[in-house]
Scaffold this active site. Structure first.
Site, mmCIF file in Angstrom:
data_model
loop_
_atom_site.group_PDB
_atom_site.id
_atom_site.type_symbol
_atom_site.label_atom_id
_atom_site.label_comp_id
_atom_site.label_asym_id
_atom_site.label_seq_id
_atom_site.Cartn_x
_atom_site.Cartn_y
_atom_site.Cartn_z
ATOM 1 N N GLU A 250 0.777 -1.432 0.007
ATOM 2 C CA GLU A 250 -0.152 -0.045 0.091
ATOM 3 C C GLU A 250 0.803 1.327 -0.201
ATOM 4 O OE1 GLU A 250 -2.912 -0.270 3.242
ATOM 5 O OE2 GLU A 250 -3.842 -1.875 2.198
ATOM 6 N N HIS B 124 -11.239 10.727 6.396
ATOM 7 C CA HIS B 124 -11.030 9.188 6.717
ATOM 8 C C HIS B 124 -10.747 8.753 8.032
ATOM 9 C CE1 HIS B 124 -10.653 5.219 5.449
ATOM 10 N NE2 HIS B 124 -9.305 5.111 5.468
ATOM 11 N N ARG C 299 -0.957 9.193 1.693
ATOM 12 C CA ARG C 299 -2.293 9.690 1.413
ATOM 13 C C ARG C 299 -2.463 11.105 1.359
ATOM 14 N NH1 ARG C 299 -5.632 5.340 4.980
ATOM 15 N NH2 ARG C 299 -5.385 3.695 3.594
ATOM 16 N N ARG D 166 -1.380 9.021 9.201
ATOM 17 C CA ARG D 166 -1.343 7.532 9.463
ATOM 18 C C ARG D 166 -0.751 6.876 8.278
ATOM 19 N NH1 ARG D 166 -5.829 3.245 8.794
ATOM 20 N NH2 ARG D 166 -6.231 5.060 7.259
ATOM 21 N N HIS E 251 -9.084 10.446 2.467
ATOM 22 C CA HIS E 251 -8.612 9.259 1.532
ATOM 23 C C HIS E 251 -8.717 9.880 0.209
ATOM 24 C CE1 HIS E 251 -8.296 5.504 -0.121
ATOM 25 N NE2 HIS E 251 -7.972 4.749 0.966
HETATM 26 C C1 LIG Z 1 -14.088 2.315 4.820
HETATM 27 C C2 LIG Z 1 -12.802 2.234 5.530
HETATM 28 C C3 LIG Z 1 -11.760 1.389 5.470
HETATM 29 C C4 LIG Z 1 -10.727 0.915 6.277
HETATM 30 N N1 LIG Z 1 -9.539 0.255 5.877
HETATM 31 C C5 LIG Z 1 -8.691 -0.067 6.695
HETATM 32 C C6 LIG Z 1 -7.709 -0.834 6.553
HETATM 33 O O1 LIG Z 1 -7.420 -1.457 5.370
HETATM 34 N N2 LIG Z 1 -6.651 -1.025 7.373
HETATM 35 C C7 LIG Z 1 -6.585 -0.140 8.548
HETATM 36 O O2 LIG Z 1 -5.714 -0.422 9.190
HETATM 37 N N3 LIG Z 1 -7.417 0.545 8.913
HETATM 38 C C8 LIG Z 1 -8.433 0.763 7.989
HETATM 39 N N4 LIG Z 1 -9.507 1.815 8.209
HETATM 40 C C9 LIG Z 1 -9.462 2.430 9.477
HETATM 41 C C10 LIG Z 1 -9.758 1.338 10.582
HETATM 42 O O3 LIG Z 1 -10.753 0.777 10.083
HETATM 43 C C11 LIG Z 1 -10.411 2.121 12.096
HETATM 44 O O4 LIG Z 1 -9.424 2.940 12.203
HETATM 45 C C12 LIG Z 1 -10.510 1.211 12.838
HETATM 46 O O5 LIG Z 1 -11.079 0.018 12.489
HETATM 47 C C13 LIG Z 1 -11.262 1.505 14.275
HETATM 48 O O6 LIG Z 1 -11.664 0.636 14.997
HETATM 49 P P1 LIG Z 1 -12.130 0.895 16.438
HETATM 50 O O7 LIG Z 1 -12.259 -0.509 17.087
HETATM 51 O O8 LIG Z 1 -11.195 1.998 17.182
HETATM 52 O O9 LIG Z 1 -13.636 1.936 16.138
HETATM 53 P P2 LIG Z 1 -14.804 1.041 15.218
HETATM 54 O O10 LIG Z 1 -14.552 0.197 14.531
HETATM 55 O O11 LIG Z 1 -15.513 2.375 14.663
HETATM 56 O O12 LIG Z 1 -15.926 0.721 16.502
HETATM 57 C C14 LIG Z 1 -16.403 1.641 17.213
HETATM 58 C C15 LIG Z 1 -17.301 1.143 18.206
HETATM 59 O O13 LIG Z 1 -17.978 2.081 19.166
HETATM 60 C C16 LIG Z 1 -19.150 2.062 19.575
HETATM 61 N N5 LIG Z 1 -19.635 3.351 19.861
HETATM 62 C C17 LIG Z 1 -19.452 4.626 19.699
HETATM 63 N N6 LIG Z 1 -20.130 5.323 20.529
HETATM 64 C C18 LIG Z 1 -20.463 4.358 21.525
HETATM 65 C C19 LIG Z 1 -21.038 4.996 22.893
HETATM 66 N N7 LIG Z 1 -21.539 6.044 23.094
HETATM 67 N N8 LIG Z 1 -21.485 3.799 23.596
HETATM 68 C C20 LIG Z 1 -21.263 2.369 23.281
HETATM 69 N N9 LIG Z 1 -20.706 1.933 22.070
HETATM 70 C C21 LIG Z 1 -20.256 3.017 21.084
HETATM 71 C C22 LIG Z 1 -19.749 1.766 18.025
HETATM 72 O O14 LIG Z 1 -21.053 1.082 17.987
HETATM 73 C C23 LIG Z 1 -18.688 0.630 17.665
HETATM 74 O O15 LIG Z 1 -19.272 -0.683 17.988
HETATM 75 C C24 LIG Z 1 -10.592 2.038 7.341
HETATM 76 C C25 LIG Z 1 -11.741 2.739 7.791
HETATM 77 C C26 LIG Z 1 -12.807 2.761 6.839
HETATM 78 C C27 LIG Z 1 -13.948 3.784 7.209
#
Ligand SMILES: Cc1cc2nc3c(=O)[nH]c(=O)nc-3n(C[C@H](O)[C@H](O)[C@H](O)COP(=O)(O)OP(=O)(O)OC[C@H]3O[C@@H](n4cnc5c(N)ncnc54)[C@H](O)[C@@H]3O)c2cc1C
Length: 499
Positions: free
Chosen positions: A126, A336, A279, A371, A238
Site C-alpha cells: 500500500e 477518513h 495519502r 497515518r 482518503h
Molecule cells: C472504509 C474504511 C476502510 C478502512 N480500511 C482500513 C484498512 O484496510 N486498514 C486499517 O488499518 N484501517 C482501515 N480503516 C481504519 C480502521 O478501520 C479504523 O481506524 C478502525 O477499524 C477503528 O476501529 P475501532 O475499534 O477503534 O472503532 P470502530 O470499528 O469504529 O468501532 C467503534 C465502536 O464504538 C461503538 N460506540 C460508539 N459510541 C458509543 C457509545 N457512546 N456507547 C457505546 N458504543 C459506542 C460503535 O457502536 C462501535 O461498536 C478503514 C476505515 C474505513 C472507514
C-alpha cells in the site's frame, strides 16, 4: 451541557465488572477477549450493530513486518516518514514490534488471513510502505472477516457480557478516578477500568468514508470526565472515495488496488500524481486539480486489476451500476481517519486514572501528522492488549455502586450530541483538505463542541504538516516538530512533546 435531563426512568440496574469496554469494533472486541483470557469479567457495550463499525468496513488489512525482506525498523521508518516529524517514536516502536505477534494471535483465535500458493501469508503493498507488509482476509474484506470472528468468540465467551444497542451516556468520575459509566437506559456499570474503543470522528465531515456513528463520541465522553484530547486538527483524507454514485457516496476504494497498479487520471486521461505517494500527497494533488478544473472527481483506472483479488469492491461498484473492468471509477478525497483523539500513553492510559483509550478514539501520537495505511487496525490490536494488561495489573478494585443521590446526578449527565447536517457541511467547507484562518474562524461558533475544538486546534497549528494544510502557512514550521496540541482542563490548548 449537551442535552436535557430525562424526567423519569425505570430503576437502574447496577453491574460490576473488572473492565467495561465501550465499543465493539476491532479494538473493543479484542480488548474484551484479551480481558476474558486473563480471567477478568468484562462488560462490552456497543451502540451500533457490528456492520456499522469502521472496523467492519476496513478493506486493505493490517500492517505487520512479517516478510523476509521486512523488519520492524523498516516499518518504523515508513511510519515516521508518513507522519512528518510528529510521530511519537516510542509508540510507533511498540506498534511495529508487537504487530506481528498480534497477527499470530488473531490466527490462533481463528481469523483466516489470505495465503499465497505456498501457504505463507499473502502480503499486500500500500501507499507509503516500502515493502509488502499488509495482511488481509477475503481479498479486500479484511475488517468484515476479523470482526465476525472476534464477535462470534465474544458472544460465546462466558466472561464477556455483551450489551448490544446500548450507548455509554457519561463516565462516572469519583475521587479523581474513572469508576465506571452510565448507559443511555440508566444502567450503571462499575469497573476497575473503563476502556474507550468508540472509533474515530471522520463522520463529523459531510463527505466521509466512515459509518455515520464515527462522530468522536468517546472523545466527548472522556473530555467531559476531565481527560485530555490531542491532535484534533489532524484528520486524514482518503484520496479515492467514490463520488456521485447513488447509494455509494463515500465508498472507499482501497489503496491496495493502487498498490496492485491502478492509476489516477484527469479529465484528459493524463496521470498527474504518483499513486503510491502517502495519502496526504495524493489527496492534495486530486483536490487541487478539482479546484482548478471545477470537476467533481478524477478517474481511477483499475481495468488491469484482477477483480478476483478485490471481490467486495468490485461487487459494490457493480451494484451501483459501474463496471470497474471496463470503465474508470469517479473518485475524490473524503474524510477518513482522525489521527487525534483521547491522549493515551504507551499502556493506553488516558490522563484520567482508570480510563483507557484504544483504537481510533485514542491518540498515542504514533501516526504523527499522517497515518501510514493499515497501521490503524494493527494499532487497535497492539494497544487493546496493552490496555488490558495494564488495567488488570493494577490493584484498584471497583467501588461500590453509587448511592441514590450520586446515581441521580450521574443519570442526569447529558449524552454527547450527534452532529447536525449543518455542522458536517461546515467542517467539510472550513476544515477540509486545505484550510485557512478565515474559514476555520467560522467554526468557532458551531453548536457542536468537537467542531469548535477541531477549529481551535487547526487555528493553533500555523503551519502545513502531513494531513493538515494551511494555505497561509504552506511550509512545515520546524519549531512545531514533535509538538502536539493538547486540549486540557477548561478546553485550554497547550503544546506538549511526548517521549
Ligand atoms: C472504509 C474504511 C476502510 C478502512 N480500511 C482500513 C484498512 O484496510 N486498514 C486499517 O488499518 N484501517 C482501515 N480503516 C481504519 C480502521 O478501520 C479504523 O481506524 C478502525 O477499524 C477503528 O476501529 P475501532 O475499534 O477503534 O472503532 P470502530 O470499528 O469504529 O468501532 C467503534 C465502536 O464504538 C461503538 N460506540 C460508539 N459510541 C458509543 C457509545 N457512546 N456507547 C457505546 N458504543 C459506542 C460503535 O457502536 C462501535 O461498536 C478503514 C476505515 C474505513 C472507514
Amino acid at each position: 451541557m449537551y442535552g436535557c435531563v430525562m424526567p423519569s426512568r425505570p430503576p437502574a440496574v447496577s453491574r460490576e465488572a473488572d473492565v467495561v469496554v465501550v465499543g465493539a469494533g476491532a479494538a473493543g472486541l479484542y480488548a474484551a477477549l484479551c480481558g476474558a483470557r486473563s480471567g477478568a469479567r468484562v462488560v462490552l457495550i456497543s451502540a451500533t450493530p457490528l456492520a456499522q463499525t469502521a472496523s467492519y468496513w476496513a478493506q486493505g488489512g493490517l500492517a505487520a513486518a512479517l516478510a523476509a525482506d521486512d523488519s520492524p525498523e523498516l516499518h518504523l521508518r515508513d511510519t515516521e516518514t508518513a507522519g512528518r516529524e510528529l510521530v511519537r517514536r516510542s509508540a510507533a516502536e511498540i506498534l511495529v514490534r508487537e504487530a506481528p505477534e498480534c497477527v499470530r494471535d488473531l490466527q490462533t483465535l481463528g481469523v483466516r488471513f489470505d495465503a499465497d500458493r505456498f501457504g505463507q501469508l499473502a502480503l499486500g503493498l500500500e501507499g507509503g510502505h516500502s515493502v509488502r507488509r499488509v495482511v488481509h482476509a477475503g481479498g479486500s474484506a479484511t475488517g468484515r472477516r476479523v470482526v465476525r470472528q472476534l464477535s462470534a468468540l465474544a458472544a460465546e465467551e462466558p466472561r464477556v457480557t455483551v450489551l448490544e444497542g446500548t450507548r455509554a451516556q457519561a463516565l462516572w468520575r469519583a475521587e479523581d478516578r474513572c469508576r465506571g459509566l452510565v448507559c443511555d437506559d440508566g444502567d450503571v456499570i462499575t469497573a476497575r477500568a473503563v476502556v474507550i474503543a468508540t472509533g474515530g470522528a471522520a463522520a463529523l465531515w459531510a463527505r466521509t468514508t466512515n459509518p455515520p456513528g464515527s462522530q468522536g463520541i468517546g472523545l466527548l465522553l472522556a473530555s467531559a470526565a476531565g481527560a485530555a484530547l490531542a491532535d484534533l486538527e489532524l484528520l486524514q483524507f482518503h484520496p479515492t472515495a467514490v463520488i456521485g454514485l447513488a447509494g455509494r457516496e463515500g465508498f472507499l476504494v482501497t489503496e491496495a488496488i493502487r498498490g496492485e497498479g491502478a492509476t489516477l487520471h484527469d479529465a484528459r486521461g493524463e496521470r498527474f500524481v504518483d499513486e503510491l505517494a502517502p495519502r496526504d500527497e495524493v489527496s492534495r494533488a486530486i483536490q487541487r486539480l478539482l479546484d482548478t478544473t471545477g470537476e467533481r472527481s478524477v478517474g481511477l483506472d483499475m481495468r488491469a486489476i484482477d477483480p478476483a483479488h478485490f471481490p467486495n469492491v468490485v461487487a459494490a461498484l457493480r451494484e451501483a451500476g459501474l463496471d470497474p473492468t471496463r470503465e474508470l471509477i469517479p473518485v475524490a478525497p473524503a474524510a477518513h481517519y482522525m489521527m487525534g483523539g483521547i491522549v493515551a500513553d504507551l499502556h493506553a492510559r488516558s490522563t484520567l486514572a482508570g480510563l483507557y483509550a484504544v483504537g481510533e478514539a485514542s491518540c498515542t501520537g504514533l501516526h504523527g501528522a499522517n497515518r501510514l495505511a493499515s497501521n490503524s487496525l494493527s494499532e487497535c490490536f497492539v494497544f487493546a492488549r496493552r490496555a488490558i494488561d495494564h488495567a488488570l495489573s493494577g490493584s484498584a478494585s471497583p467501588r461500590a455502586a453509587p448511592g441514590e443521590a450520586e446515581l441521580l446526578a450521574l443519570r442526569a449527565l447529558p449524552a454527547p450530541p450527534l452532529a447536525q447536517v449543518s455542522t458536517r457541511q461546515a467542517l467539510w467547507r472550513a476544515a477540509g483538505v486545505e484550510r485557512d484562518a478565515a474559514r476555520l474562524n467560522t467554526l468557532l461558533e458551531d453548536p457542536h463542541p468537537l467542531a469548535q475544538l477541531i477549529a481551535r486546534c487547526a487555528l493553533a497549528r500555523t503551519e502545513s504538516r502531513g494531513a493538515h494544510v494551511r494555505t497561509e502557512y504552506p511550509q512545515r514550521d520546524p519549531s512545531l516538530d514533535h509538538r502536539h496540541a493538547v486540549v486540557g482542563p477548561g478546553n485550554a490548548i497547550s503544546w506538549q512533546t511526548w517521549t
